[in-house]
Scaffold this motif. Structure first.
Motif, PDB file in Angstrom:
ATOM      1  N   VAL A 134      41.387 -66.042  25.510  1.00 56.62           N
ATOM      2  CA  VAL A 134      40.948 -64.693  25.180  1.00 56.62           C
ATOM      3  C   VAL A 134      40.215 -64.757  23.844  1.00 56.62           C
ATOM      4  O   VAL A 134      40.684 -65.384  22.899  1.00 56.62           O
ATOM      5  CB  VAL A 134      42.180 -63.771  25.093  1.00 56.62           C
ATOM      6  CG1 VAL A 134      41.801 -62.416  24.535  1.00 56.62           C
ATOM      7  CG2 VAL A 134      42.816 -63.644  26.472  1.00 56.62           C
ATOM      8  N   SER A 135      39.027 -64.139  23.817  1.00 56.46           N
ATOM      9  CA  SER A 135      38.257 -64.256  22.586  1.00 56.46           C
ATOM     10  C   SER A 135      38.751 -63.284  21.545  1.00 56.46           C
ATOM     11  O   SER A 135      38.681 -63.551  20.355  1.00 56.46           O
ATOM     12  CB  SER A 135      36.782 -63.991  22.862  1.00 56.46           C
ATOM     13  OG  SER A 135      36.604 -62.641  23.238  1.00 56.46           O
ATOM     14  N   MET A 136      39.263 -62.156  21.978  1.00 57.68           N
ATOM     15  CA  MET A 136      39.549 -61.126  21.001  1.00 57.68           C
ATOM     16  C   MET A 136      40.526 -60.117  21.588  1.00 57.68           C
ATOM     17  O   MET A 136      40.435 -59.776  22.757  1.00 57.68           O
ATOM     18  CB  MET A 136      38.229 -60.422  20.667  1.00 57.68           C
ATOM     19  CG  MET A 136      38.318 -59.391  19.597  1.00 57.68           C
ATOM     20  SD  MET A 136      36.892 -58.348  19.636  1.00 57.68           S
ATOM     21  CE  MET A 136      35.603 -59.472  19.193  1.00 57.68           C
ATOM     22  N   LYS A 146      39.467 -59.618  25.893  1.00 55.63           N
ATOM     23  CA  LYS A 146      38.166 -60.017  26.397  1.00 55.63           C
ATOM     24  C   LYS A 146      38.263 -61.473  26.843  1.00 55.63           C
ATOM     25  O   LYS A 146      38.706 -62.328  26.068  1.00 55.63           O
ATOM     26  CB  LYS A 146      37.145 -59.902  25.263  1.00 55.63           C
ATOM     27  CG  LYS A 146      35.823 -59.314  25.691  1.00 55.63           C
ATOM     28  CD  LYS A 146      34.942 -59.036  24.499  1.00 55.63           C
ATOM     29  CE  LYS A 146      33.497 -59.060  24.928  1.00 55.63           C
ATOM     30  NZ  LYS A 146      32.598 -59.193  23.807  1.00 55.63           N
ATOM     31  N   CYS A 154      37.573 -74.072  27.284  1.00 57.78           N
ATOM     32  CA  CYS A 154      38.571 -73.000  27.249  1.00 57.78           C
ATOM     33  C   CYS A 154      37.900 -71.671  27.521  1.00 57.78           C
ATOM     34  O   CYS A 154      38.558 -70.674  27.727  1.00 57.78           O
ATOM     35  CB  CYS A 154      39.295 -72.980  25.908  1.00 57.78           C
ATOM     36  SG  CYS A 154      38.274 -72.444  24.510  1.00 57.78           S
ATOM     37  N   HIS A 155      36.579 -71.670  27.475  1.00 57.58           N
ATOM     38  CA  HIS A 155      35.748 -70.494  27.774  1.00 57.58           C
ATOM     39  C   HIS A 155      35.841 -69.401  26.728  1.00 57.58           C
ATOM     40  O   HIS A 155      35.434 -68.276  26.961  1.00 57.58           O
ATOM     41  CB  HIS A 155      36.090 -69.885  29.150  1.00 57.58           C
ATOM     42  CG  HIS A 155      36.174 -70.895  30.245  1.00 57.58           C
ATOM     43  ND1 HIS A 155      35.146 -71.775  30.528  1.00 57.58           N
ATOM     44  CD2 HIS A 155      37.157 -71.178  31.130  1.00 57.58           C
ATOM     45  CE1 HIS A 155      35.514 -72.535  31.548  1.00 57.58           C
ATOM     46  NE2 HIS A 155      36.722 -72.205  31.917  1.00 57.58           N
ATOM     47  N   LYS A 156      36.421 -69.721  25.587  1.00 51.25           N
ATOM     48  CA  LYS A 156      36.610 -68.676  24.584  1.00 51.25           C
ATOM     49  C   LYS A 156      35.264 -68.178  24.056  1.00 51.25           C
ATOM     50  O   LYS A 156      35.101 -66.997  23.765  1.00 51.25           O
ATOM     51  CB  LYS A 156      37.456 -69.256  23.445  1.00 51.25           C
ATOM     52  CG  LYS A 156      38.348 -68.227  22.822  1.00 51.25           C
ATOM     53  CD  LYS A 156      39.271 -68.865  21.792  1.00 51.25           C
ATOM     54  CE  LYS A 156      39.990 -67.799  21.021  1.00 51.25           C
ATOM     55  NZ  LYS A 156      40.793 -68.324  19.938  1.00 51.25           N
ATOM     56  N   CYS A 157      34.308 -69.094  23.917  1.00 47.90           N
ATOM     57  CA  CYS A 157      32.988 -68.696  23.414  1.00 47.90           C
ATOM     58  C   CYS A 157      32.332 -67.725  24.375  1.00 47.90           C
ATOM     59  O   CYS A 157      31.805 -66.686  23.983  1.00 47.90           O
ATOM     60  CB  CYS A 157      32.127 -69.930  23.221  1.00 47.90           C
ATOM     61  SG  CYS A 157      32.119 -71.040  24.628  1.00 47.90           S
ATOM     62  N   ALA A 204      33.891 -65.902  26.524  1.00 50.50           N
ATOM     63  CA  ALA A 204      34.674 -64.671  26.527  1.00 50.50           C
ATOM     64  C   ALA A 204      34.241 -63.726  25.411  1.00 50.50           C
ATOM     65  O   ALA A 204      34.298 -62.518  25.554  1.00 50.50           O
ATOM     66  CB  ALA A 204      36.160 -65.006  26.374  1.00 50.50           C
ATOM     67  N   GLY A 205      33.782 -64.295  24.300  1.00 50.62           N
ATOM     68  CA  GLY A 205      33.451 -63.449  23.165  1.00 50.62           C
ATOM     69  C   GLY A 205      31.969 -63.159  23.038  1.00 50.62           C
ATOM     70  O   GLY A 205      31.569 -62.325  22.230  1.00 50.62           O
ATOM     71  N   TYR A 248      35.317 -68.732  16.986  1.00 50.80           N
ATOM     72  CA  TYR A 248      36.493 -68.885  17.838  1.00 50.80           C
ATOM     73  C   TYR A 248      36.764 -70.325  18.234  1.00 50.80           C
ATOM     74  O   TYR A 248      37.861 -70.678  18.594  1.00 50.80           O
ATOM     75  CB  TYR A 248      36.286 -68.137  19.155  1.00 50.80           C
ATOM     76  CG  TYR A 248      36.143 -66.657  19.044  1.00 50.80           C
ATOM     77  CD1 TYR A 248      36.895 -65.949  18.112  1.00 50.80           C
ATOM     78  CD2 TYR A 248      35.289 -65.961  19.875  1.00 50.80           C
ATOM     79  CE1 TYR A 248      36.772 -64.580  18.017  1.00 50.80           C
ATOM     80  CE2 TYR A 248      35.170 -64.596  19.794  1.00 50.80           C
ATOM     81  CZ  TYR A 248      35.903 -63.904  18.857  1.00 50.80           C
ATOM     82  OH  TYR A 248      35.791 -62.568  18.780  1.00 50.80           O
ATOM     83  N   ILE A 307      36.071 -60.560  13.189  1.00 51.54           N
ATOM     84  CA  ILE A 307      35.840 -60.416  14.638  1.00 51.54           C
ATOM     85  C   ILE A 307      34.932 -59.242  14.945  1.00 51.54           C
ATOM     86  O   ILE A 307      34.930 -58.720  16.055  1.00 51.54           O
ATOM     87  CB  ILE A 307      37.163 -60.280  15.411  1.00 51.54           C
ATOM     88  CG1 ILE A 307      37.954 -59.049  14.929  1.00 51.54           C
ATOM     89  CG2 ILE A 307      38.001 -61.525  15.284  1.00 51.54           C
ATOM     90  CD1 ILE A 307      39.030 -58.628  15.911  1.00 51.54           C
TER      91      ILE A 307
END
Lengths: 1519, 423
Positions: free
Chosen positions: A826-828, A841, B25-28, B30-31, B75, B341
């Motif tokens: 989760v990014s945020m 998100k 991890c797909h965090k980038c 995701a954001g 992130y 953020i």
């Protein structure tokens, strides 16, 4: 405390285990059982560690506390384990085998051996703290027990030091303490606390200089607490509520019966100093006489301070309290020579104050209207007022006395004017410096101004002018200016030349200071250097004349009431010692002050704990215009609401503030606030460090909202939220609003697998914490079990369910509990302002992202060693890795390493401190370390352990039952609800009861003595205790009666606490009735009790190890090193097992082939190890301690081995792939085959342009629904090896989840760095390998995008999993041990007994248990070995007495009991008429008793007759 | 498929990143604010690089849709800054011939790429977008500003000030140079920012000037499109001009100019600037702290949107908040995503030129956030954010109804100074 005994070659048979989590507990139990004395150390006040905080454990969902608690109790009660809590290891010096460890024992303020854990102290403690056991989600008191099941079952008091307010006060007033009591509305208790230090609270609540407020930490936030006004509130309340006060003091009267000493003390002067001495010495039992020259007592309090500030009746009532103690007060009695009193009295105290005014030396001072302030005030206070109506009054001076004189003159004159109808006086104050230098207190000065007093600054008197009648008519003054600073630091006033002027004056009051009148003190008593005061010893306040003491203003010059009280206490302590002939007290120790740091204050503000508010207790005063018309008190009362609100502002700097409420409440008198930290030296042969872990802070990734959003919690917080003993009793609710969450999100890898951890750059967290995937799954499952409406989603990178049974657990979570696994971090996390819900998100498979709302977010925080742990390790010279974990030697688990890389002997590391790990791995490592210690100290075994010796058992068989009943009050736990005397009376009349009594605490040491005496006196032959739970206390009472010569099974317990007083707290009558019923049942059963015999069996000291791979060889060597002989059986013609096929080392790791060679050599060279290769076990008979095993050799011959224990280490095998063209195309090979190539045919590797590895071949599929744990790391290891020898070769790893747990994550990172390409595929879309002429082609559908690509490959390497050997079923039957669902051996308990089978004497290790790495196998082998040794070290084994038995007449030989027995303790020989019990194997579980249709199987001690009697007793009572 | 290691190496070299560290991890993604508009999304772009899919990437719009907001890098658990990767890809595209005069040439290059992927067609939007960026780059080199206006008219905004501070244009020996930036100089809707800022500077007694017509574009748009090489002349010119006036510090109301000066200029020039580089909000905080300006009371509920270039990318979070909190009467409320953020307003990168639709979508979300905390004023410390958010508020029904306003911190401060005068 230093134990100096040691074995012949200097080894000490004792071990220090640091850290009492599950690892430390396991190591301690192993060592103690193996004959070594153990000191088990923990910094917290109880043992149990992190495991005690957990709710359930995966993958079985066992209650963590339920499985831990028996271990805690075992540890706490073990004769050879000394539990040292609240203690920290400072240093270790010496040699392996003989160390001196310095341990810092923190003061607990509760005598741990005396405390019964009743909780009365916490009940009365007013200090509220955040409960760290519940991770701050709930509150506890400063007096607390860490958790309900804590061992030791003792309270502790949290204290940081002396609060600044108390530190500043000359009387040491426990202000923080009484403020806390005010906050709770306990004013009488507050009054008692105040009176501990101050006999004059009503006085000091009005006229103090309150240095406490200056020191108050709250002043650094907004304004200091109005401590003085709170004190006055309590004192005035106490005056209004004498009965409540008497009630609060009651316990004190009961406790302290003062013994008269016969010593006589004279006190000269009845001021605050003298009366304090009088009170203190009277309370010590001395005879006290106070001499007072004036007609009233109280000294300056009474005659120096005007009525409007301190009413005389307020002073009088506090004096009366002292006189009423029995102090003789002689008023109007002037003493001419204080030393002369020594003839009649044993000691004298001189507290004559400073009543003599300092005189001006100017002309005209002897005129009649020239008054001195003290004389003036004294006259007014005893009732004589000069005529001041309409007069011009000039007061000289700028101190409090000047203000008092001016305001008093103003009032007297105004009152006269009111009465006689004249004009009020005009009052001026003339002071020679400026307003800024005035010493008067701000309030007094302000009030004087408001009252209308006029101030003249920088004016100095030169001459008093008189009229012709000789009356004062004016004052010649001159103006001053300020020059250089004088010795007081204030600028010296200097006359301005030619500035003389005349000030009109009718009356002049001089208030320029006072000094003691030392007329009654003969010259033999030394004076201070300036000659004005009495000189005394600073510590004892004794004067130069022995036995004559002095204090107060007579010693210090004019000071404040509190200074005099402080001096009084100090003198009284010294005088008491003097009178008793004890050594005189030295300087008072300076206790640490609990100063809050700015950071702490800021942190508490940030947490919302401190909110800025100004003082609530604002000063209420009678209006200025009104108050000058009388002498009534100016300052008004504080209301109760205001007082409570003000008290709430206290920051509780010291935590415990010694308000002493616990001291009053503890009926065992085991609270000791004088305890100090001490250092203890222990002589030990070895040290094991198992200090455990801490969880990463939730805000390590700020974007995830912890601390910013109320409903984002950490996993450990959620764990407590789930726990029935947690903050909300196991009800899952949101912190923000208590709502039940419906949607819960878990975010993985918070502070794990993260080299940035953006805001906390101090350390990279690039490792995997190993446990988070599983605990998150568990928490999701348990949450669902708590509330079926909860839907959970877990956001993750890779699911790492690599352990035994883990994969199935994840599947269950998904299928049975609907847990949604989302492969995206989760990014945020942001909060929806209105609802407190959380928006997460995350990425979608198409490369976009979505936002989803949840009610609660749980951050799966990683684990790391605590800061203090790292510091300890560094002090001990341990090397820490880049993440701050302890390094251990290559392929030598638990062996500590120095920073230079050398391995250390004698100090070992285990558990999560060396790498993040789960409970079973921790337990295994702890046992491994224990095995190493056990080998190191083998020759010192038994040198320091103790064994209990029991008196001969009394034969009671011929006696009729004589039951003794002991009923416990448990402080107020039972006694305040159940009418204990009534139950005692009831018990006395029950059949067979010969004696009954009640005890305050039946479990306390003195009561054990009482019980033994009563057994003797009354000829008791059965004992019943009605108290709390048998779980913790039954063994204690059994030991007690055993020591009195009774069989321990002639004991019965009734639980009238947990099952009665606690649950029926609101209905004492019902509780009392129920107590009687429980009592009657217990007595009825007791009458039926029979002595039970303890079976013993001999132990054969020889071990058998089955399996000659790494596990078996290591276990055999470990047993041999610990001094016992072993037979090692291997079915192959040569030793080595699977290790023979492992070639490639992990980067920086040890060479597997080297390990193989070394181990085989050691085995062959060890004279205690007998190796039989080509041998198979065909039969195994016997039982623990006495096994007989038949072995068949290759030549068909059979051999029989007798042994006491057996270790099963038969290994497992690589799965032979059936897919991906394996076996059809030679370019498709397994990892094992690749290793062989890499090692022996390097040139072939460099020819490959492209190598594709495929993971999960034969793992995690329908035939092998488990993860083989090692394959990801193996593949990465081999990929790195390829890259090493052939950097140009492209390597692809096609995976489902990469499971490089712990520090193996490093290799994963290295592989990526080196350019190994990782592509993920899904279970439903397996890669396809196509064989073409030039190349192999691998089609793979990459996740999450689902795009299919084709890779060319010269070589395809299959990561084949591990499966049990084909013959494991046969062996399991022969050894009578169970198998798991997946066909591996099944241990006794997956969490806490990973190395044992349920049947005693059989242990397991190696990959026959489950797939694992080399060092894990080694740790297991060592662990299994020490378990074996703890048995081999004994000569005979005690069986449990509570075993099954069979009535041959009732048994029909149906065999049901044999089927249900999990321990193989029930046997039915073919053709036998009835089934039998092998008592040494029986664990008393009762399964066969339940199964038996004829009631032929019975449990000893729980016979059917006994149970019926109990039921009958209850039925009778109920009627 | 054979992997092309060299492509990974090339990207790594240009970007200074180690892209293969990505464990997806797909965090980038995701954001990422523009992931919704992308074909692959950030972490998949890394995978395609690793798989050597050079042409596929170069024919995609994805790199050009990057806002350069660096949310991805903030992130990334593996510390990969994808913004740098995106710039590197654009740089490679430039080398490949994307810096062409007209779109037709670009179409030909792309068509050539796509020969090997029969299912794909040339993305017209890419051609047009890149074409617009090419124009922008040409404009900058020709006029030294982003609009193509006569660069000597840079101080045109000062014309309608009631009082023009003396020495505004190139005063020698002034202690501080206010570097105005192209947007504030040439976009009438942004004139309010420099107007307010110079008024505040004067009120606070700051000895300042501007470079007037000698100020050139700071180079930021070129950096974003992977053409930092073209910016070198601009950079050298600007620094020389400031030094010529003898100033010791430069200040900016534009965070992008500020970011360039503070972090990129020393890098490009290979030496420290030897100048104090301050953002306007830092300077304002200093003036308020010292009591050089006096603020009157305003009863307003105010939130603050962190500009990416100022906050996450330059680390200035506290100064603007300090300034807002010191205005009497102002109730300061945080957006649910703020500080580290804070999400992009949509004005980042060159999206305004490349694809305004993406910008609209993203800026609307920011206004949603402001609505939920019932802010009356959204402040920012960037005229680009202010422009983007102002037009987003106009398109946002709820915000429009609530009469929500968008202001720069400098404008609010100038207003507060005015209030102090009225008191």
């Amino acid at each position: 405390m230093t134990a100096k005994e040691s074995s012949g070659n200097g080894n000490v048979g004792a071990v220090l285990v640091v850290g009492a989590g599950i690892g430390g507990i396991q190591a301690s139990l192993d060592l103690a059982e193996a004959g070594l004395k153990v000191y088990l150390l923990d910094k917290s006040p109880a043992i149990g560690g992190t495991m005690a905080q957990l709710d359930k454990t995966f993958p079985t969902n066992d209650c963590s506390m339920c499985i831990l608690s028996p271990k805690l109790v075992e540890c706490g009660r073990h004769l050879n384990i000394e539990v040292m809590t609240y203690a920290e290891l400072e240093s270790v010096e010496g040699e392996p085998g003989n160390f001196v460890a310095r341990v810092r024992q923190k003061p607990r303020y509760v005598v741990v051996d005396e405390c019964t854990g009743c909780g009365d102290c916490a009940e009365v403690c007013p200090i509220v703290c955040s409960d760290q056991f519940n991770v701050g989600l709930s509150e506890r008191r400063a007096a607390y027990k860490l958790y309900p099941q804590a061992i030791p079952n003792a309270y502790v008091i949290e204290k940081r030091g002396v609060a600044p307010c108390r530190d500043a006060c000359p009387t040491g007033q426990r202000a923080q303490g009484y403020i806390a009591l005010i906050r709770e509305g306990r004013y009488a208790d507050a009054y008692r606390t105040i009176k501990e230090d101050n006999p004059f609270p009503a006085v000091c609540g009005r006229v103090c200089n309150h240095v406490c407020e200056t020191a108050c930490s709250r002043g650094r936030v907004d304004e200091p607490i109005s401590i003085m006004r709170l004190k006055r509130f309590v004192a005035d309340w106490a005056f209004e509520h004498p009965e409540e006060v008497a009630e609060a003091f009651k316990s004190k009267v009961e406790v302290e019966a003062v013994k008269p000493t016969g010593k006589k003390v004279a006190i000269v002067g009845s001021g605050p100093a003298g009366l304090t001495v009088a009170q203190d010495l009277k309370l010590e039992g001395h005879d006290v006489t106070v001499f007072e020259a004036l007609p009233v007592a109280g000294g300056m309090m009474r005659v120096g301070i005007p009525e409007y500030r301190l009413p005389a009746d307020v002073v009088q009532r506090e004096i009366d309290e002292i006189v009423n103690l029995g102090v003789e007060l002689k008023l109007n009695t002037r003493v001419d020579d204080v030393t002369a009193l020594k003839e009649e009295y044993d000691a004298v105290f001189v507290g004559i104050g400073a009543h003599e005014d300092v005189q001006l030396s100017i002309p005209g001072i002897d005129l009649p209207q020239m008054l001195s302030a003290n004389d003036f005030l004294r006259e007014v206070n005893v009732g004589y007022s000069p005529a001041l109506m309409g007069k011009k009054v000039v007061v000289l001076g700028g101190g409090d006395v000047a203000m008092d004189a001016a305001c008093t003159a103003l009032r007297i004159g105004t009152m006269q004017a009111d009465e006689q109808g004249g004009a009020p006086p005009e009052v001026r104050v003339a002071y020679r410096r400026t307003e800024a230098e005035m010493p008067a207190q701000e309030t007094e000065y302000r009030q004087a101004m408001e009252d209308g007093v006029v101030f003249d600054w920088l004016v100095s008197p030169m001459e008093v002018a008189a009229d012709e009648e000789g009356n004062v008519c004016g004052l010649t003054c001159c103006h001053m200016e300020l020059g250089e600073p004088d010795e007081s630091g204030r600028r010296r006033p200097v006359p301005v030349k030619g500035s003389e002027f005349m000030m009109e004056a009718d009356v002049i009051v001089s208030a320029i200071g006072a000094r003691p009148n030392l007329a009654c003190v003969p010259e033999s008593v030394a004076r201070t250097p300036n000659g004005r005061q009495i000189a005394v010893d600073p510590d004892t306040l004794m004067t130069s004349v022995e036995g004559v003491f002095a204090g107060g203003d007579a010693v210090t010059g004019m000071a404040f009431v509190v200074d005099a009280i402080g001096a009084g206490h100090k003198a009284a302590r010294a005088m008491d010692a003097y009178l008793r002939g004890e050594p005189m007290p030295g300087p008072e120790p300076k206790l640490p002050v609990a100063e809050l740091s700015d950071e702490e204050i800021a942190a508490r503000q940030a947490a919302g704990e401190i909110v800025e508010v100004s003082r609530v207790c604002t000063l209420v005063e009678v209006a200025a215009g009104e108050r000058v018309h009388s002498l009534c008190e100016v300052s008004g009362l504080v209301s109760e609401e205001e007082a409570i609100a003000e008290a709430r502002r206290c920051l509780q700097c010291g935590v415990c503030s010694e308000c002493n409420q616990c001291v009053y409440a503890c009926q065992k008198h085991c609270i000791d606030h004088t305890m100090q930290e001490e250092t203890v030296e222990l002589n030990v042969g070895a040290v094991i460090l198992v200090p455990g872990l801490e969880t990463m802070p939730g805000d390590v990734r700020p974007e995830l909202g912890y601390g910013r959003c109320a409903n984002v919690v950490t996993s450990i917080e959620f764990e407590r939220m789930l726990s029935a003993s947690g903050p909300w009793g196991g009800v899952v609710q949101r912190p923000s609003d208590g709502k039940h969450p419906r949607k819960v999100a878990f975010i993985q890898c918070v502070g794990s697998r993260d080299i940035t951890c953006a805001m906390r750059p101090e350390r990279s967290h690039g490792y995997c914490s190993s446990v988070c995937c599983m605990y998150a799954t568990k928490e999701a499952i348990i949450a669902k079990e708590h509330d079926s409406d909860i839907e959970s989603a877990i956001f993750y990178i890779d699911v790492r369910s690599f352990g035994k049974g883990f994969e199935r657990y994840i599947e269950r979570a998904e299928q049975d509990y609907g847990v949604r696994y989302v492969r995206s971090l989760v990014s945020m996390v942001t909060e929806v302002p209105e609802t407190g819900n959380l928006r997460l998100k995350y990425a979608t498979p198409d490369g976009g992202n979505v936002e989803e709302e949840f009610d609660l977010v749980v951050l799966s925080v990683g684990i790391r060693p605590a800061q203090d742990t790292r510091e300890l390790a560094e002090r001990l010279g341990a090397a820490l890795n880049e993440y701050g974990f302890a390094e251990s030697a290559t392929l030598q688990p638990t062996r500590m390493v120095r920073p230079d890389g050398s391995a250390v002997d004698g100090i070992f590391v285990a558990g999560a401190f060396s790498e993040p790990k789960d409970i079973p791995e921790t337990v295994i490592e702890a046992s491994c370390a224990a095995a190493r210690v056990s080998a190191l100290l083998a020759d010192a075994r038994g040198t320091l352990t103790r064994e209990r010796v029991w008196p001969e058992e009394r034969d009671v068989s011929a006696e009729p039952p004589r039951v003794g009943v002991f009923i416990c009050h448990c402080g107020i736990n039972i006694g305040s609800v159940v009418d204990v005397p009534e139950v005692v009376e009831y018990a006395r009349n029950l059949p067979d009861v010969a004696y009954a009594e009640q005890n305050l605490y039946t479990c306390s040491q003195d009561t054990q003595q009482t019980i033994r005496e009563r057994i003797e006196e009354h000829g008791l032959n059965r004992v019943v205790v009605a108290s709390c739970t048998p779980r913790t206390h039954e063994p204690l009472f059994q030991e007690t009666i055993r020591a009195a010569g009774l069989n321990p099974h002639l004991f019965q317990m009734a639980n009238i606490r947990e099952q009665d007083s606690w649950v029926h707290r609101d209905d004492p009558q019902v509780a009392t009735e129920k107590a009687k019923e429980l009592m009657a049942m217990a007595v009825a059963k007791a009458a039926q009790l029979c002595p039970l015999e303890q079976g013993v069996s001999e132990v054969n000291h020889h071990a058998l190890v089955i399996g000659g791979g790494l596990a078996g060889m290591t276990a055999a060597l470990a047993i041999a090193d610990q001094g016992f002989s072993v037979a090692l059986i291997e079915r192959e013609p040569e030793l080595g097992g699977n290790l023979r096929h492992i070639y490639v080392p992990l980067p920086g790791g040890g060479d597997p082939q080297e390990l193989l060679r070394r181990t085989i050599e050691a085995v062959s060279a060890n004279p205690r190890v007998t190796v039989l290769t080509g041998a198979q076990v065909v039969d195994m008979g016997g039982y623990v301690g006495q096994y007989r095993t038949t072995i068949q050799l290759t030549d068909g011959q059979q051999e029989e081995v007798e042994h006491g224990v057996v270790i099963v280490a038969t290994g497992a095998q690589e799965i032979e792939p059936e897919e991906y063209l394996y076996g059809q195309d030679p370019r498709v090979i397994t990892q094992r085959e690749l290793e062989e190539q890499i090692t022996n045919h390097e040139s072939r590797i460099t020819d490959y342009k492209s190598v594709v590895m495929i993971q999960c071949v034969g793992s995690r599929d329908d035939t092998h629904p488990y993860c083989s744990r090692v394959c990801c790391t193996e593949a990465i290891k081999n990929a790195l090896a390829i890259k090493e020898c052939s950097p140009a070769t492209d390597v692809y790893i096609l995976y489902r989840d990469i499971r490089t747990f712990g520090f193996k994550e490093r290799y994963y990172r290295q592989a990526r760095e080196k350019g190994v390409v990782f592509l993920q595929w899904d279970k439903d879309e397996r890669p396809v390998v196509r064989g073409e002429d030039d190349h192999l082609r691998v089609d793979v559908t990459i996740q999450p995008e689902g795009e299919q690509i084709t890779l060319d490959a010269d070589l395809v390497v299959l990561s084949a999993g591990i499966e049990p050997n084909a013959d494991i079923v046969t062996l399991a039957q022969v050894a009578k041990v169970p198998l798991s669902e997946d066909g591996f051996f099944l241990e006794a308990h997956v969490k806490l007994r990973p190395l044992d089978f349920a049947a005693d004497g059989v242990y397991l290790c190696g990959i026959a248990h489950s797939p694992r790495f080399l060092e894990e196998t080694i740790a297991q082998a060592y662990g299994a070995a020490v378990h074996a040794v703890s048995l081999l070290a004994k000569d005979e084994l005690d069986a449990t007495s509570i075993v099954a038995c069979v009535d041959p007449l009732l048994c029909t030989a149906c065999g049901l009991c044999v089927d249900v027995c999990p321990y193989g303790a029930r046997v039915l020989e073919p053709g036998a008429p009835y089934a039998e019990v092998i008592e040494v194997l029986c664990q008393g579980c009762g399964a066969c008793v339940v199964a038996c249709p004829n009631k032929a199987s019975q449990q000893k001690g729980f016979g059917v007759g006994q149970i019926y009697q109990m039921i009958e007793a209850m039925a009778v009572t109920s009627e | 498929m054979a992997k092309e290691t060299s492509f990974t190496d090339l990207v790594n070299d240009l970007s200074g990143q180690t892209i293969q560290l990505c464990y997806h991890c797909h965090k980038c993604t995701a954001g990422c604010p523009s992931a919704f508009a992308m074909e692959y999304g950030p972490d998949r772009i890394l995978r395609l690089i690793q798989l050597g899919q050079r042409e596929r990437l170069l024919s995609s719009r994805d790199p050009w849709l990057c806002f350069s907001c660096e949310m991805c890098g903030a992130y990334c658990p593996n510390d990969i800054d994808i913004n740098e990767v995106m710039i590197a890809l654009k740089e490679i595209a430039g080398e490949e011939g994307y810096r062409v005069e007209d779109c037709q040439q670009l179409r030909e290059i792309l068509a050539d790429y796509l020969l090997r992927r029969p299912e794909a067609v040339v993305d017209e939007r890419l051609c047009e977008g890149v074409g617009r960026l090419n124009n922008l780059s040409r404009t900058i080199s020709a006029s030294h500003n982003i609009t193509g206006d006569d660069n000597s008219t840079r101080l045109i905004w000062s014309q309608n000030l009631e009082h023009i501070p003396p020495g505004l244009d190139s005063k020698r020996g002034a202690e501080t140079v206010y570097f105005v930036g192209c947007v504030a100089s040439f976009f009438p809707r942004s004139y309010g920012v420099p107007q307010a800022f110079v008024s505040v500077l004067e009120a606070g007694g700051v000895d300042f000037t501007t470079l007037g017509g000698k100020e050139w574009c700071c180079g930021y748009p070129l950096l974003s499109m992977g053409r930092l090489d073209e910016a070198k002349t601009l950079i050298q010119h600007n620094v020389a001009q400031v030094k010529k006036l003898g100033a010791s510090r430069v200040t900016f109301a534009c965070p992008s100019c500020y970011h360039m000066w503070k972090f990129i200029y020393p890098d490009v020039l290979g030496e420290e600037l030897d100048l104090e580089v301050l953002h306007a909000t830092e300077l304002l905080a200093e003036l308020i702290e010292r009591g050089d300006i006096k603020l009157g009371s305003m009863d307003l509920r105010v939130t603050y949107h962190d500009p990416c270039d100022l906050g996450r990318k330059s680390g200035v979070f506290d100064a603007p908040r300090q300034v807002l909190r010191s205005i009497p009467g102002v109730t300061f409320v945080e957006l649910s995503s703020s500080g580290q953020i804070s999400e992009c307003c949509g004005g980042g990168g060159n999206l305004e030129s490349f694809d305004p639709d993406v910008l609209f979508e993203v800026s609307g979300r920011r206004v949603d956030r402001a609505c939920e905390i019932e802010a009356e004023v959204i402040t920012s410390a960037c005229q680009q954010c202010e422009r983007t958010l102002t037009s987003a508020v106009r398109r946002h029904e709820k915000a429009r109804q609530a009469r929500m306003r968008v202001m720069d911190v400098t404008e609010l401060v100038w207003k507060a100074i005015g209030e102090a005068g009225n008191e």
